[in-house]
Scaffold this motif. Structure first.
Motif: not given
Length: 212
Positions: A5-15, A65-73, A107-108, A178-184
């Motif tokens: 769940v945390l991983y999904e949240i991080l991906q959607l947060a980036g989008i 994965h519909w949440p990705n585009l939905a969050v962006a729109v 993440n990538g 994702t958390v550590i690399g992203g924060a840096c």
């Protein structure tokens, strides 16, 4: 909260962060509601689509994965309606862009490394994932891509991707990477923006040479 769940949240947060930054650019350029949504959405999911294409994921996750585009729109649409209440739009654009950059690059890179890519390839995939959405955004609004001009933009992405790969190589999870690399990456990007750090640029002659 589970790791998935945390991983999904991080991906959607980036989008969402990238979508907001793209939509703010669209608002600043005076685009209509469709233009703002298009620029914001492409900025939000563009990097992930490039990542999936590089890794041979077909169709890209954002297409299935519909949440990705939905969050962006929805993020882009929200910016269109609430932007009059946002002061210092350029400042918010930079902040959200930095968060998208950090989360996407880490993440990538983590995804690429876990899929069996070499560390160098994973870092390059993470960097392309991070800068891809921003390049698409800048091309759509006819601006020189920020990765070529902004303060340590690509350097921040490379740093975040490298740290993420290191975390996974040492046994950490994709979420932790994702958390550590992203924060840096986020810290370096915002710090370079605040202090005006740039990579060296060519010095232009101010006086003509040999009559040129």
């Amino acid at each position: 909260m589970t790791a998935a769940v945390l991983y999904e949240i991080l991906q959607l947060a980036g989008i969402l962060a990238f979508a907001i930054s793209g939509a703010l650019v669209g608002v600043r350029r005076g685009l209509d509601v469709l233009g703002v949504i298009v620029v914001g959405s492409f900025t939000g999911v563009g990097g992930g689509i490039l990542r999936d294409m590089l890794l041979g994921v077909h169709p890209p996750v954002s297409f299935t994965h519909w949440p990705n585009l939905a969050v962006a729109v929805l993020g882009s649409l929200a910016v269109f309606f609430v932007h009059p209440g946002i002061t210092r739009i350029r400042y918010f654009e930079v902040v959200f862009d930095a968060f998208g950059l950090g989360l996407f690059t880490a993440n990538g890179a983590a995804i690429a490394f876990v899929s069996g890519q070499t560390p160098l390839t994973a870092i390059l995939v993470g960097t392309i994932t991070a800068i891809g959405g921003g390049v698409i955004r800048d091309v759509l609004v006819n601006t020189v891509p920020g990765v070529l001009t902004r303060e340590l933009y690509a350097v921040s992405a490379i740093l975040g991707a490298g740290i993420a790969v290191g975390v996974v190589a040492l046994g950490g999870s994709e979420t932790l990477a994702t958390v550590i690399g992203g924060a840096c990456a986020i810290v370096l990007r915002l710090t370079s923006r605040k202090l005006g750090w740039h990579l060296p640029k060519p010095r232009m002659r101010e006086t003509p040479v040999n009559g040129a």
